[in-house]
Design an enzyme around this catalytic site. Structure first.
Site, mmCIF file in Angstrom:
data_model
loop_
_atom_site.group_PDB
_atom_site.id
_atom_site.type_symbol
_atom_site.label_atom_id
_atom_site.label_comp_id
_atom_site.label_asym_id
_atom_site.label_seq_id
_atom_site.Cartn_x
_atom_site.Cartn_y
_atom_site.Cartn_z
ATOM 1 N N LYS A 1 0.472 -0.815 0.103
ATOM 2 C CA LYS A 1 -0.197 -0.012 0.096
ATOM 3 C C LYS A 1 0.958 1.171 0.192
ATOM 4 C CE LYS A 1 -3.714 -1.777 2.569
ATOM 5 N NZ LYS A 1 -4.814 -1.636 4.108
ATOM 6 N N GLY B 1 -8.706 5.878 -0.331
ATOM 7 C CA GLY B 1 -9.796 6.016 -1.455
ATOM 8 C C GLY B 1 -9.971 4.560 -2.367
ATOM 9 N N GLY B 2 -9.337 3.094 -1.967
ATOM 10 C CA GLY B 2 -9.142 2.416 -2.738
ATOM 11 C C GLY B 2 -7.894 2.076 -3.566
ATOM 12 N N GLU C 1 1.284 -5.475 4.456
ATOM 13 C CA GLU C 1 0.923 -5.255 5.392
ATOM 14 C C GLU C 1 0.520 -7.546 4.484
ATOM 15 O OE1 GLU C 1 -1.281 -1.885 7.328
ATOM 16 O OE2 GLU C 1 -2.614 -3.501 6.353
ATOM 17 N N LEU D 1 -5.940 -9.992 4.439
ATOM 18 C CA LEU D 1 -6.614 -10.580 4.827
ATOM 19 C C LEU D 1 -8.169 -11.265 3.821
ATOM 20 C CD1 LEU D 1 -7.816 -8.581 8.158
ATOM 21 C CD2 LEU D 1 -5.790 -10.818 7.416
ATOM 22 N N HIS E 1 -15.841 -4.792 6.602
ATOM 23 C CA HIS E 1 -15.123 -3.615 7.058
ATOM 24 C C HIS E 1 -15.850 -2.554 7.944
ATOM 25 C CE1 HIS E 1 -13.789 0.338 5.065
ATOM 26 N NE2 HIS E 1 -14.293 0.909 6.264
ATOM 27 N N LYS F 1 -17.263 2.355 -1.025
ATOM 28 C CA LYS F 1 -18.528 1.928 -0.974
ATOM 29 C C LYS F 1 -20.324 2.183 -1.600
ATOM 30 C CE LYS F 1 -16.346 3.658 3.220
ATOM 31 N NZ LYS F 1 -16.156 3.980 4.598
ATOM 32 N N GLU G 1 -6.752 2.624 8.215
ATOM 33 C CA GLU G 1 -6.742 3.977 8.417
ATOM 34 C C GLU G 1 -8.039 4.274 9.430
ATOM 35 O OE1 GLU G 1 -7.130 5.384 4.578
ATOM 36 O OE2 GLU G 1 -9.190 4.441 4.245
ATOM 37 N N ARG H 1 -12.746 13.555 8.769
ATOM 38 C CA ARG H 1 -13.151 14.070 8.419
ATOM 39 C C ARG H 1 -15.075 13.435 8.696
ATOM 40 N NH1 ARG H 1 -15.131 11.019 4.425
ATOM 41 N NH2 ARG H 1 -13.477 9.994 2.966
#
Length: 451
Positions: free
Chosen positions: A159, A165-166, A201, A204, A209, A238, A288, A292
């Site tokens: 990452k 945001g993916g 990482e 998984l 989520h 999402k 993360e 906001r």
């Protein structure tokens, strides 16, 4: 203290913030691009100022234009909403340097939590569980990178430290694929985020989520407002959210929620924030923090009875939280469907004029939208045009109300994803609860193959 807020955003969230401000007796200044000049919510503002052409870079991302607008209108505070400049530390600093209040956390907190490596380090210090992997960024030495991947065990995910945001992530299944993946992702991160730093990482396989919403004032007090499940995703975006997350032990959730508040207190966080986790085999893994307001905040509002946007404004004015953790109760269940102007099969955006717009109502139904009949959906921004939210005493009641609400929602003139949501609500696996983040894409693939 302030009495006038400039809302540096557009669409449904601009209207949502405007309503919260008016509920507190605050004046509002709306800024808009030329593409949004006919937006209906502009008429409800005390003042509306055009800040540039349709292109976001020349309007909603134009920091100087927004600050000039605030100064010209006499606004003493700026609310960034979500997206655009909401997590831009430089903008936060410029607002404060201009003598105004940025309605959000400090620039230092935005930077720390925006850097995924620094964020994980802070979370581990506060006892927040994280995904297995080294604390620091990946080194440049290929041999060390290979050793780290082998020690974690495959599959892993690479990452970008500055991503979100993916974007800026790559799954690696085998040891021999790690170095090429690191090389490509590092270059992508450099170009997209201006930061080539990466971390790695454990990947998984079937996580959910799950999010935890927090409120933190300037006086060292904080509370967490239950959980949300946002596992219904397509390409890391999402689609549908709910609160609370189904089937999670209350004691486990409370332990993690308390650690989230503790982490905020340790870094001096103020305002609203959301901790995002992967949840698998009854274990939470921090991924993360969003510094906001979230798109999905309404489901938490309906299950707690707390107006999150008004609380955000109050905390920015320096008011202490009036809630203790013992006051927070989750009542019933809520669902949110994101309604997008897009083709329900191809997901291609469908801008154009809305010729018919009829929204549902009734007990436990809320629709957050800036759209009216005759509205021209512009092609320059995110395609979301509404959020349909339902609340019920149980998850089953909330689902039933959502099915009824979607059956009564009428949108003509453009294509929308309403049909997709109606189908999702008939999916037995989703209705049973606790689907993982890959479920929706598997379901969509199966549906295409069946056709």
């Amino acid at each position: 203290m302030f009495d006038t807020v400039l809302i540096a955003n557009r669409g449904e969230i601009a209207l949502r913030i405007q309503r919260a401000c008016h509920g507190l007796g605050l004046k509002t200044v709306m800024v808009y691009s030329q593409a949004d000049a006919q937006a209906s919510y502009l008429q409800y503002a005390d003042e509306a100022l055009c800040i540039g052409p349709a292109a976001p870079g020349q309007s909603y991302l134009n920091q100087q234009a927004i600050i000039y607008a605030a100064q010209a209108s006499g606004a003493q505070a700026i609310h960034p909403g979500y997206g655009f400049l909401s997590e831009n530390a430089d903008f936060s600093e410029r607002v404060e340097a201009a003598g105004m209040t940025f309605i959000g956390p400090t620039a230092a907190c935005i930077r720390q939590m925006g850097d995924k490596v620094a964020a994980k380090r802070a979370m581990r210090k506060a006892g927040v569980p994280c995904v297995p992997g080294p604390e620091g960024a990946l080194p440049d030495d290929p041999l060390l990178i290979q050793r780290i991947g082998d020690e974690i065990g495959y599959p892993v995910i690479v990452k970008a430290a500055g991503g979100g945001g993916g974007r800026g992530m790559r799954k690696v299944e085998r040891s021999e694929d790690l170095l090429p993946a690191v090389s490509v992702t590092r270059e992508e991160a450099r170009r997209a985020f201006g930061n080539p730093e990466l971390y790695i990482e454990k990947f998984l396989g079937h996580p959910r989520h799950v999010e935890i919403q927090v409120l933190c004032d300037n006086h060292g007090r904080g509370v967490w407002l239950g959980s949300r499940d946002c596992s219904q995703q397509r390409r890391h975006q999402k689609v549908l959210e709910e609160a609370p997350a189904p089937g999670i032990d209350a004691a486990l959730l409370a332990a993690v929620g308390e650690r989230c508040v503790r982490a905020c207190q340790q870094i001096g966080y103020r305002g609203v924030g959301t901790f995002e986790f992967l949840f698998e085999d009854d274990e939470f893994y921090f991924i993360e923090m969003n510094t906001r307001l979230q798109v999905e905040h309404p489901v938490t509002e309906l299950t707690t009875g707390i107006d999150i946007v008004q609380q955000q404004l109050r905390m920015a004015m320096g008011e202490p939280l009036t809630y203790e953790q013992r006051d927070i109760r989750t009542q019933g269940h809520a669902l949110e469907c994101r309604i997008n102007a897009e083709d329900p099969q191809t997901f291609i955006p469908t801008p154009g004029r809305v010729t018919r717009w009829e929204v549902p109502g009734g007990m436990g139904v809320r629709v957050d939208s800036h759209v009216t009949a005759g509205y021209q959906v512009p092609p320059y921004y995110d395609s979301m045009i509404a959020k349909v939210i339902t609340h019920g005493a149980t998850r089953e009641e909330a689902l039933a109300r959502m099915r009824t609400a979607l059956s009564q929602l009428r949108i003509e003139g453009i294509s929308s994803n309403v049909a997709l949501h109606r189908d999702i609500l008939q999916d037995p696996d989703f209705c049973a609860g606790s689907v993982d983040i890959h479920h929706l894409e598997r379901w969509l693939k199966g549906r295409r193959q069946a056709e």
